[in-house]
Design a protein around this motif. Structure first.
Motif, PDB file in Angstrom:
ATOM      1  N   LEU A  24      -1.100  74.934  67.240  1.00 36.87           N
ATOM      2  CA  LEU A  24       0.016  73.553  68.283  1.00 36.87           C
ATOM      3  C   LEU A  24      -0.882  72.690  67.542  1.00 36.87           C
ATOM      4  O   LEU A  24      -0.157  71.513  67.439  1.00 36.87           O
ATOM      5  N   CYS A  25      -1.817  71.838  67.033  1.00 34.47           N
ATOM      6  CA  CYS A  25      -2.131  71.040  66.141  1.00 34.47           C
ATOM      7  C   CYS A  25      -1.357  70.654  65.333  1.00 34.47           C
ATOM      8  O   CYS A  25      -1.010  69.912  64.952  1.00 34.47           O
ATOM      9  N   ARG A  26      -1.622  72.557  64.370  1.00 31.63           N
ATOM     10  CA  ARG A  26      -0.551  72.614  63.259  1.00 31.63           C
ATOM     11  C   ARG A  26       0.709  71.705  63.171  1.00 31.63           C
ATOM     12  O   ARG A  26       1.567  71.060  62.802  1.00 31.63           O
ATOM     13  N   ILE A  27       1.446  72.264  64.031  1.00 30.99           N
ATOM     14  CA  ILE A  27       2.748  71.778  64.794  1.00 30.99           C
ATOM     15  C   ILE A  27       3.300  70.223  64.920  1.00 30.99           C
ATOM     16  O   ILE A  27       4.035  69.504  64.684  1.00 30.99           O
ATOM     17  N   SER A  28       1.898  69.652  65.602  1.00 32.05           N
ATOM     18  CA  SER A  28       1.924  68.654  66.484  1.00 32.05           C
ATOM     19  C   SER A  28       2.099  67.442  64.784  1.00 32.05           C
ATOM     20  O   SER A  28       2.399  66.509  64.988  1.00 32.05           O
ATOM     21  N   GLU A  29       1.565  68.015  64.392  1.00 32.25           N
ATOM     22  CA  GLU A  29       0.614  66.864  62.517  1.00 32.25           C
ATOM     23  C   GLU A  29       1.993  67.482  61.893  1.00 32.25           C
ATOM     24  O   GLU A  29       2.603  65.907  61.816  1.00 32.25           O
ATOM     25  N   GLU A  30       3.163  68.255  62.705  1.00 31.97           N
ATOM     26  CA  GLU A  30       3.944  68.396  61.270  1.00 31.97           C
ATOM     27  C   GLU A  30       4.500  67.477  61.477  1.00 31.97           C
ATOM     28  O   GLU A  30       5.578  66.684  60.871  1.00 31.97           O
ATOM     29  N   ARG A  31       4.976  66.856  63.010  1.00 31.45           N
ATOM     30  CA  ARG A  31       6.212  66.910  63.642  1.00 31.45           C
ATOM     31  C   ARG A  31       5.606  65.108  63.829  1.00 31.45           C
ATOM     32  O   ARG A  31       6.610  64.330  64.488  1.00 31.45           O
ATOM     33  N   LYS A  32       4.185  65.256  63.390  1.00 29.46           N
ATOM     34  CA  LYS A  32       3.778  63.636  63.405  1.00 29.46           C
ATOM     35  C   LYS A  32       3.750  63.029  65.206  1.00 29.46           C
ATOM     36  O   LYS A  32       3.967  61.868  65.608  1.00 29.46           O
ATOM     37  N   MET A  33       3.423  63.874  65.876  1.00 27.14           N
ATOM     38  CA  MET A  33       4.022  63.833  67.647  1.00 27.14           C
ATOM     39  C   MET A  33       2.324  62.601  68.001  1.00 27.14           C
ATOM     40  O   MET A  33       0.722  63.178  67.452  1.00 27.14           O
ATOM     41  N   LYS A  34       2.479  61.676  68.947  1.00 29.68           N
ATOM     42  CA  LYS A  34       1.789  61.276  69.128  1.00 29.68           C
ATOM     43  C   LYS A  34       2.115  61.066  71.033  1.00 29.68           C
ATOM     44  O   LYS A  34       3.252  61.022  71.452  1.00 29.68           O
ATOM     45  N   ALA A  35       0.909  60.976  71.814  1.00 23.23           N
ATOM     46  CA  ALA A  35       0.377  60.648  73.376  1.00 23.23           C
ATOM     47  C   ALA A  35       0.323  59.455  73.431  1.00 23.23           C
ATOM     48  O   ALA A  35      -0.755  58.938  73.322  1.00 23.23           O
ATOM     49  N   ALA A  36       0.629  59.200  74.570  1.00 22.23           N
ATOM     50  CA  ALA A  36      -0.471  57.832  75.070  1.00 22.23           C
ATOM     51  C   ALA A  36      -0.066  57.861  77.654  1.00 22.23           C
ATOM     52  O   ALA A  36       0.881  58.845  77.850  1.00 22.23           O
ATOM     53  N   VAL A  37      -1.308  58.376  77.776  1.00 21.22           N
ATOM     54  CA  VAL A  37      -1.555  58.015  79.629  1.00 21.22           C
ATOM     55  C   VAL A  37      -0.413  56.834  79.585  1.00 21.22           C
ATOM     56  O   VAL A  37      -0.531  56.124  78.899  1.00 21.22           O
ATOM     57  N   ARG A  38       0.259  57.098  80.582  1.00 18.72           N
ATOM     58  CA  ARG A  38       1.117  55.161  81.008  1.00 18.72           C
ATOM     59  C   ARG A  38      -0.336  54.876  81.996  1.00 18.72           C
ATOM     60  O   ARG A  38      -0.759  55.593  82.909  1.00 18.72           O
ATOM     61  N   HIS A  39      -0.341  53.755  81.928  1.00 15.17           N
ATOM     62  CA  HIS A  39      -0.588  52.593  82.272  1.00 15.17           C
ATOM     63  C   HIS A  39       0.212  51.895  83.083  1.00 15.17           C
ATOM     64  O   HIS A  39      -0.106  50.202  82.692  1.00 15.17           O
ATOM     65  N   GLY A  86      -0.244  50.150  72.468  1.00 16.58           N
ATOM     66  CA  GLY A  86      -0.800  51.211  71.485  1.00 16.58           C
ATOM     67  C   GLY A  86      -1.457  52.044  71.702  1.00 16.58           C
ATOM     68  O   GLY A  86      -2.897  52.173  71.331  1.00 16.58           O
ATOM     69  N   GLN A  87      -1.800  52.743  73.005  1.00 15.10           N
ATOM     70  CA  GLN A  87      -2.377  53.612  73.299  1.00 15.10           C
ATOM     71  C   GLN A  87      -1.920  54.312  73.298  1.00 15.10           C
ATOM     72  O   GLN A  87      -2.317  55.500  73.625  1.00 15.10           O
ATOM     73  N   PHE A  88      -1.131  54.547  71.839  1.00 19.93           N
ATOM     74  CA  PHE A  88      -0.824  56.350  72.104  1.00 19.93           C
ATOM     75  C   PHE A  88      -2.370  56.856  70.459  1.00 19.93           C
ATOM     76  O   PHE A  88      -2.585  56.526  69.545  1.00 19.93           O
ATOM     77  N   LYS A  89      -2.556  58.420  70.842  1.00 21.59           N
ATOM     78  CA  LYS A  89      -3.117  58.822  69.775  1.00 21.59           C
ATOM     79  C   LYS A  89      -2.537  60.334  69.425  1.00 21.59           C
ATOM     80  O   LYS A  89      -1.582  60.992  69.988  1.00 21.59           O
ATOM     81  N   PRO A  90      -2.998  60.639  67.939  1.00 25.06           N
ATOM     82  CA  PRO A  90      -2.676  61.684  67.400  1.00 25.06           C
ATOM     83  C   PRO A  90      -2.790  62.975  68.930  1.00 25.06           C
ATOM     84  O   PRO A  90      -3.582  63.566  69.117  1.00 25.06           O
ATOM     85  N   ILE A  91      -1.484  63.612  69.123  1.00 27.47           N
ATOM     86  CA  ILE A  91      -1.772  65.300  69.706  1.00 27.47           C
ATOM     87  C   ILE A  91      -2.723  66.071  69.322  1.00 27.47           C
ATOM     88  O   ILE A  91      -3.611  66.607  70.326  1.00 27.47           O
ATOM     89  N   PRO A  92      -3.023  66.186  68.305  1.00 30.18           N
ATOM     90  CA  PRO A  92      -3.866  67.415  67.452  1.00 30.18           C
ATOM     91  C   PRO A  92      -5.319  66.743  68.411  1.00 30.18           C
ATOM     92  O   PRO A  92      -6.032  66.884  68.682  1.00 30.18           O
ATOM     93  N   GLN A  93      -5.616  65.435  68.292  1.00 34.67           N
ATOM     94  CA  GLN A  93      -7.287  64.449  68.501  1.00 34.67           C
ATOM     95  C   GLN A  93      -6.961  64.640  70.069  1.00 34.67           C
ATOM     96  O   GLN A  93      -8.297  65.760  70.858  1.00 34.67           O
ATOM     97  N   ILE A  94      -5.943  64.809  71.102  1.00 34.58           N
ATOM     98  CA  ILE A  94      -6.264  65.045  72.366  1.00 34.58           C
ATOM     99  C   ILE A  94      -5.849  66.180  73.072  1.00 34.58           C
ATOM    100  O   ILE A  94      -6.771  66.790  73.520  1.00 34.58           O
ATOM    101  N   ILE A  95      -5.648  67.210  71.983  1.00 38.70           N
ATOM    102  CA  ILE A  95      -5.660  68.881  72.708  1.00 38.70           C
ATOM    103  C   ILE A  95      -7.288  68.821  71.845  1.00 38.70           C
ATOM    104  O   ILE A  95      -7.245  70.137  72.688  1.00 38.70           O
TER     105      ILE A  95
END
Length: 147
Positions: A12-27, A68-77
């Motif tokens: 899953l990390c590899r897939i999200s890296e490939e797609r350059k996915m990032k996520a942020a918890v809404r504040h 600017g609180q987006f983190k790469p999804i692999p890091q979150i996972i």
């Protein structure tokens, strides 16, 4: 073949890296609180014009705080507790259960060579992150970008 939870998490990390996915918890609540508080203080200090100035300054400050609180999804996972990783594994395994593979490397090769499987597993990630973590997700594939 029994699959290690870590193998699927790394897939899953590899897939999200490939797609350059990032996520942020809404504040957004925190930003709204700052905007409201500065509008209130502005109103106390300057009357009606102070409310306008305080609201504008607070709105800008609130937006700056939450940007600017987006983190790469692999890091979150990888930072998820084991119980949450297990939930994610269960959802992903429902998709890959019928594949025939010998090891994690072969599984990764099978999935990375199949755009439909990648899309389904990316949807699992998006669904998990948006519903379980209430995160906002951004990704970029080629020239297309989701914001």
């Amino acid at each position: 073949m029994p699959v290690n939870v870590n193998d699927v998490i790394h897939l899953l990390c590899r897939i999200s890296e490939e797609r350059k996915m990032k996520a942020a918890v809404r504040h957004s609540g925190r930003g709204a609180l700052v905007a409201g508080a500065t509008a209130f203080v502005g109103g106390l200090m300057g009357g009606p014009p102070g409310i306008a100035v305080g609201g504008a300054v607070g709105g800008l400050f609130g937006a700056w705080m939450t940007a600017g609180q987006f983190k790469p999804i692999p890091q979150i996972i990888l930072e998820l507790p084991p119980a949450e990783q297990q939930k994610l594994y269960d959802d992903a395994f429902a998709i890959i259960r019928n594949l025939d593979w010998a090891d994690a490397a072969q599984l990764t090769a099978l999935v990375m060579g199949n755009a439909a499987l990648q899309q389904k597993l990316a949807a699992v990630l998006i669904n998990y992150l948006s519903h379980e973590l209430r995160a906002e997700i951004r990704w970029k594939v080629g020239l297309r970008q989701n914001k």
